[in-house]
Design an enzyme around this catalytic site. Structure first.
Site, mmCIF file in Angstrom:
data_model
loop_
_atom_site.group_PDB
_atom_site.id
_atom_site.type_symbol
_atom_site.label_atom_id
_atom_site.label_comp_id
_atom_site.label_asym_id
_atom_site.label_seq_id
_atom_site.Cartn_x
_atom_site.Cartn_y
_atom_site.Cartn_z
ATOM 1 N N HIS A 136 0.839 -1.206 0.000
ATOM 2 C CA HIS A 136 0.000 0.000 0.000
ATOM 3 C C HIS A 136 0.875 1.256 0.000
ATOM 4 O O HIS A 136 0.963 1.964 0.999
ATOM 5 C CB HIS A 136 -0.954 -0.011 1.198
ATOM 6 C CG HIS A 136 -2.060 -1.006 1.065
ATOM 7 N ND1 HIS A 136 -2.050 -2.236 1.696
ATOM 8 C CD2 HIS A 136 -3.210 -0.974 0.335
ATOM 9 C CE1 HIS A 136 -3.150 -2.908 1.387
ATOM 10 N NE2 HIS A 136 -3.870 -2.169 0.559
ATOM 11 N N ASN A 137 1.497 1.533 -1.130
ATOM 12 C CA ASN A 137 2.329 2.715 -1.289
ATOM 13 C C ASN A 137 1.864 3.468 -2.538
ATOM 14 O O ASN A 137 0.838 3.130 -3.135
ATOM 15 C CB ASN A 137 3.804 2.320 -1.393
ATOM 16 C CG ASN A 137 4.016 1.180 -2.385
ATOM 17 O OD1 ASN A 137 3.401 1.171 -3.454
ATOM 18 N ND2 ASN A 137 4.863 0.215 -2.038
ATOM 19 N N SER A 138 2.626 4.489 -2.944
ATOM 20 C CA SER A 138 2.177 5.306 -4.071
ATOM 21 C C SER A 138 2.227 4.534 -5.389
ATOM 22 O O SER A 138 1.553 4.908 -6.352
ATOM 23 C CB SER A 138 3.016 6.573 -4.173
ATOM 24 O OG SER A 138 4.350 6.287 -4.513
ATOM 25 N N THR A 139 3.010 3.467 -5.456
ATOM 26 C CA THR A 139 3.013 2.644 -6.673
ATOM 27 C C THR A 139 1.663 1.953 -6.845
ATOM 28 O O THR A 139 1.132 1.859 -7.958
ATOM 29 C CB THR A 139 4.139 1.603 -6.616
ATOM 30 O OG1 THR A 139 5.380 2.265 -6.403
ATOM 31 C CG2 THR A 139 4.209 0.797 -7.904
ATOM 32 N N HIS B 132 -7.153 6.991 -2.876
ATOM 33 C CA HIS B 132 -7.959 5.966 -2.210
ATOM 34 C C HIS B 132 -7.231 5.236 -1.084
ATOM 35 O O HIS B 132 -7.881 4.624 -0.230
ATOM 36 C CB HIS B 132 -8.472 4.943 -3.237
ATOM 37 C CG HIS B 132 -7.490 3.863 -3.562
ATOM 38 N ND1 HIS B 132 -6.397 4.065 -4.382
ATOM 39 C CD2 HIS B 132 -7.422 2.563 -3.156
ATOM 40 C CE1 HIS B 132 -5.712 2.946 -4.470
ATOM 41 N NE2 HIS B 132 -6.308 2.013 -3.755
ATOM 42 N N ASP C 140 -8.939 -1.428 -7.988
ATOM 43 C CA ASP C 140 -8.199 -1.606 -6.733
ATOM 44 C C ASP C 140 -7.604 -3.008 -6.602
ATOM 45 O O ASP C 140 -6.539 -3.186 -6.005
ATOM 46 C CB ASP C 140 -9.142 -1.311 -5.561
ATOM 47 C CG ASP C 140 -8.411 -1.254 -4.232
ATOM 48 O OD1 ASP C 140 -7.207 -0.922 -4.215
ATOM 49 O OD2 ASP C 140 -9.045 -1.537 -3.195
ATOM 50 N N GLN D 204 -3.546 -16.918 -3.364
ATOM 51 C CA GLN D 204 -3.973 -16.263 -4.588
ATOM 52 C C GLN D 204 -5.158 -16.991 -5.220
ATOM 53 O O GLN D 204 -6.104 -16.366 -5.716
ATOM 54 C CB GLN D 204 -2.808 -16.178 -5.580
ATOM 55 C CG GLN D 204 -1.757 -15.145 -5.218
ATOM 56 C CD GLN D 204 -2.316 -13.737 -5.237
ATOM 57 O OE1 GLN D 204 -2.843 -13.264 -6.240
ATOM 58 N NE2 GLN D 204 -2.227 -13.061 -4.102
#
Length: 885
Positions: free
Chosen positions: A608-611, A648, A779, A831
């Site tokens: 959960h970072n800017s990437t 978000h 998302d 997954q």
């Protein structure tokens, strides 16, 4: 004041005014700039005022005596029998008038139908280039009538004054075109929206007795409502203004109030249709459009006889209805109507004649609702059709009736007696609760469903009644759209993953060692932020040329930008969609905003970072480029979606909502353990935006647009919370996919277009569902990315969950997802569970709407890859090229 003031003019043309007994005191000097001003209770005017744009607010003053001449310097002061002398200083004429006369203006009550309105004092705008007897006559008339009056000297100041005060009456000097063009001024005012309810009067020169009177058509074409032949008599001006007030102004005031009635009609849940006395459709509301499948443009202006009729109605029903309503009687009953798609629907209809001019019927108002009552419940109603209006009562009895109960389509259960039911005990148990339901003043959709089921139970066999009771039990749950996990031993990966993502903590739910790729350990060397899109370094520009492709490599952008991909990708995407133009903000402001938002993402988070934010922004932009999505959303929706994607996950701590609730974090306390992170993301994003003007991208947009934009952004970000995942997906399927599929099927069979389906998608509620679905898919689109990107994202999210499990164990907190233990977890299994439980159905629904074959092909390939690794019981994640080893 006691003594007449002295007026002095400096060499610069500035006027100074002193009381004569204070002339020696410099502290009592007040400066007035060139033009007009009110000072010490005095009204000062200079000749310089005639040469500059100005709007003069006329103060209330007492009327001059009839014998007073037209010259302004001879006007009588209030309470004085002598005429005021007008001093002259350095050739500049000044006028003294009082400003504290009593104001006769007051509010008035106006009645229009059942509405009681309060009308404020009338405001008048006089547009005269020069002050003369005529302008004075209208000004004194306004004072006598108690109107609020302003005077403007130039076209610019006139328009500015009108846009500020919205005067009800405007008087324009049309006698001389030397100073301005009166018709041009009128047209410019008429071009504004507020002028719709304004009366504009043209003052025309007096004609001689032998001169033929000119046509009024040019004035009407220019936008004037009336003409006034030059007459400076105060009484003549007063009579003209009072007639306008009690005529046009009063009528326009009532018409303005009709906007409220039409707003109510537009928001009404019932379908409403208004026709003329000749049955020509004049108005339909949005609810009518939704029910019948037509757009209002297809209906307004058409006669009812032109629309297709259903063959399910009794042959003489239309004659029965017309016989009733033509005599001014209201008709109420059940009627079959044919929708645009061709299918017939049963409606409960109420048609009310409206009496107009001359006591004749001028309109018919029809209220329509879908008729959902069962055949048994029809016995609850009794026909009240009058025989002398309806003709044969036996024929009209089935179609025209009035309810015994005050509420339409509702059943008074206490009046029901079951004569042949095998489930009397079930019915008895329902009476008291159902009576309470039917006494509610507002009926919710779920209540209507329960009413229908209860009505169906009344005369049903015991087995059917018991089955319907089970249905009612299910409907009483608050989570109608969330699936219930079974109690059998399930796959622990699925159980822990679902529980961890869809609960707010306080629940115990449940790896290989994963080494991240080279992109995870980047240096933070300085990389200058571009001033514009054109200033982006060439290597980044070349990479961004491919940003419209679904295969765009976000990790390569992360590497090139030293973990700051959001600013660079954001500038490119926002420029492509014209966001700065829509928001009316500069590119510098947009760039500063992107910098602030990216700075508040945690680069220490593995996922959960800017990437991740840039990846979601890229997916959102990709979806907005699809034809069907583009055709369903407007410009504001697009901008809101791009902003929501950008913010978000801002300031995400790398921990789930469940962890924050279990740990009793400040955020969990602040947001009451409900949508903690999602609420924080939106709140912080708006706080960061509005606290500094340099990055406030909303500072120049209209307040109403801002509110709509803000609400849309908040709604989309909150939709990313996983606890309501199935609710959003099911609503999308039921409200978008199924009706669209049905319309397309019927269109193919009838050879018509799918315009109705398109209209349904454009309803505001459906647009909201589309936007929620779009950002949800963006998302969690990782399983639909190319395999190399999918593997990288899987490793990153697993590492973040591993870190959370480690911290939960260290702090003695409940372990939300025990399966994500870095020593035992199988990433392929996690997954597979995630795709099976969350991704497949959601993307199937999204693909059915947006048509995204490349995503579905990637999803199938990636799922196959994870299955292969799971079957090989791999302890490490592998790229496709490694599977052959």
């Amino acid at each position: 004041m006691g003594c007449a003031p002295s007026i002095h003019v400096s060499q610069s043309g500035v006027i100074y005014c002193r009381d004569s007994d204070e002339s020696n005191s410099p502290n009592q000097t007040t400066t007035i700039s060139q033009g007009t001003a009110t000072l010490h209770g005095l009204f000062i005017k200079t000749d310089a005022a005639d040469s500059i744009p100005s709007v003069l607010a006329y103060q209330s003053r007492q009327q001059p005596p009839p014998s007073a001449g037209p010259r302004r310097k001879e006007r009588r002061e209030p309470g004085s029998s002598a005429r005021a002398r007008t001093p002259r200083c350095c050739g500049i004429e000044a006028e003294t008038q009082t400003s504290n006369a009593s104001v006769k203006a007051s509010t008035a009550e106006v009645q229009i139908g059942p509405m009681r309105l309060t009308q404020d004092p009338i405001q008048v705008l006089l547009i005269f280039a020069k002050e003369d007897n005529q302008s004075d006559g209208f000004w004194w008339a306004c004072d006598r009538a108690g109107y609020r009056c302003n005077i403007a000297r130039t076209p610019e100041s006139a328009l500015e004054s009108f846009l500020d005060k919205h005067q009800e009456i405007i008087v324009i000097d049309h006698r001389n075109s030397r100073y301005f063009d009166a018709e041009d001024i009128c047209r410019s005012i008429r071009a504004t929206k507020p002028s719709e309810h304004t009366v504009i009067l043209a003052v025309i020169p007096r004609t001689s007795a032998d001169q033929e009177e000119t046509s009024v058509l040019p004035l009407l074409n220019a936008g004037f409502d009336r003409q006034f032949m030059e007459n400076s008599s105060i009484t003549a001006c007063y009579n003209e203004l009072v007639q306008i007030e009690h005529g046009e102004v009063r009528s326009q005031f009532k018409l303005r109030a009709c906007n409220a009635a039409f707003t109510a009609l537009d928001r009404c849940q019932e379908a409403i249709e208004i026709t003329s006395e000749d049955h020509v459709i004049q108005y339909v509301n949005p609810a009518f459009e939704r029910m019948m499948g037509y757009h209002k443009g297809e209906l307004i202006g058409k006669e009812l006889t032109e629309l297709p009729k259903s063959d399910k109605n009794c042959a003489d029903l239309l004659d029965t209805i017309n016989t009733c309503i033509k005599k001014g009687k209201e008709w109420q009953g059940v009627y079959y109507a044919r929708r645009k798609s061709g299918d017939s629907i049963q409606q409960h209809v109420k048609i009310t004649p409206v009496i107009g001019q001359g006591g004749k019927i001028r309109h018919f108002v029809s209220l329509k609702r879908l008729y959902c009552a069962s055949e048994n419940s029809k016995q609850l109603y009794k026909s009240h059709h009058d025989e002398k209006y309806a003709g044969d009562n036996s024929q009209s009895e089935s179609y025209s009736f009035k309810f015994k109960n005050r509420r339409k389509d509702s059943t008074d259960v206490n009046s029901i007696t079951s004569q042949s039911s095998d489930a009397s005990s079930l019915q008895t148990r329902r009476y008291s609760s159902m009576a309470r339901i039917h006494s509610m003043t507002i009926e919710a959709p779920i209540t209507k469903v329960i009413n229908i089921i209860n009505a169906a139970q009344e005369n049903s066999p015991v087995t059917v009644a018991e089955a319907l009771d089970r249905v009612l039990e299910i409907l009483r749950t608050t989570e109608l759209y969330s699936p219930q996990l079974g109690t059998k031993d399930e796959d622990p990966h699925t159980s822990d993953l679902v529980g961890g993502l869809m609960t707010d903590g306080l629940r115990r739910l449940s790896g290989n060692e994963y080494v991240f790729s080279k992109n995870m350990n980047l240096s933070h060397s300085h990389l200058s932020v571009p001033n514009t899109v054109n200033d982006v370094p060439p290597c980044i520009t070349q990479l961004l040329d491919n940003e419209e492709s679904w295969d765009f490599d976000i990790f390569e952008l992360e590497a090139l930008t030293n973990k700051r991909p959001l600013v660079f990708l954001g500038l490119k995407i926002f420029s492509r969609f014209g966001v700065s133009e829509f928001l009316n903000c500069s590119e510098a402001t947009l760039r500063a905003w992107l910098q602030v938002i990216e700075a508040n993402y945690h680069s220490s988070n593995s996922y959960h970072n800017s990437t991740h934010a840039a990846d979601v922004l890229h997916a959102t932009a990709f979806f907005l480029g699809q034809e069907r999505v583009k055709g369903s959303l407007d410009r504001l929706d697009e901008v809101a979606a791009l902003i929501a994607a950008t913010i978000h996950d801002v300031d995400h701590p790398g921990r789930t909502n469940s962890f924050l609730c279990n740990a009793g974090s400040e955020l969990a306390v602040l947001y009451n353990d409900t949508a903690v992170l999602e609420s924080h993301h939106t709140a912080l994003a708006f706080q960061l935006t509005i606290k500094d003007s340099k990055c406030n991208i909303f500072k120049n947009i209209d307040r109403n647009h801002y509110r709509s934009l803000r609400q849309s952004i908040i709604d989309m970000v909150l939709a990313t919370e996983m606890t309501k995942h199935f609710e959003h997906v099911n609503k999308f399927v039921n409200s978008i996919n199924k009706p669209m599929a049905s319309e397309e099927t019927s269109s193919r069979s009838e050879g018509s277009d799918c315009e109705c389906a398109a209209n349904k998608k454009n309803f505001p509620d459906n647009q909201t569902l589309i936007k929620r679905m779009m950002i949800k898919c963006a998302d969690v689109a990782n399983p639909c990315r190319p395999l190399e990107l999918c593997i990288e994202w899987a490793g990153r999210i697993s590492e973040e969950y591993f870190a959370q499990t480690d911290e939960e164990k260290r702090q003695g907190l409940p372990v939300v997802m025990p399966v994500f233990d870095r020593n035992t977890c199988s990433i392929p299994k996690s997954q597979i569970s995630f795709i099976d439980y969350f991704i497949t159905d959601m993307f199937d629904a999204w693909d059915a709407f947006a048509h995204l074959p490349v995503l579905m092909q990637n999803l199938a390939n990636n799922y196959k890859h994870w299955k292969t690794l799971d079957e090989l019981k791999c302890k490490t994640l592998r790229l496709p090229s490694e599977n052959n080893n």
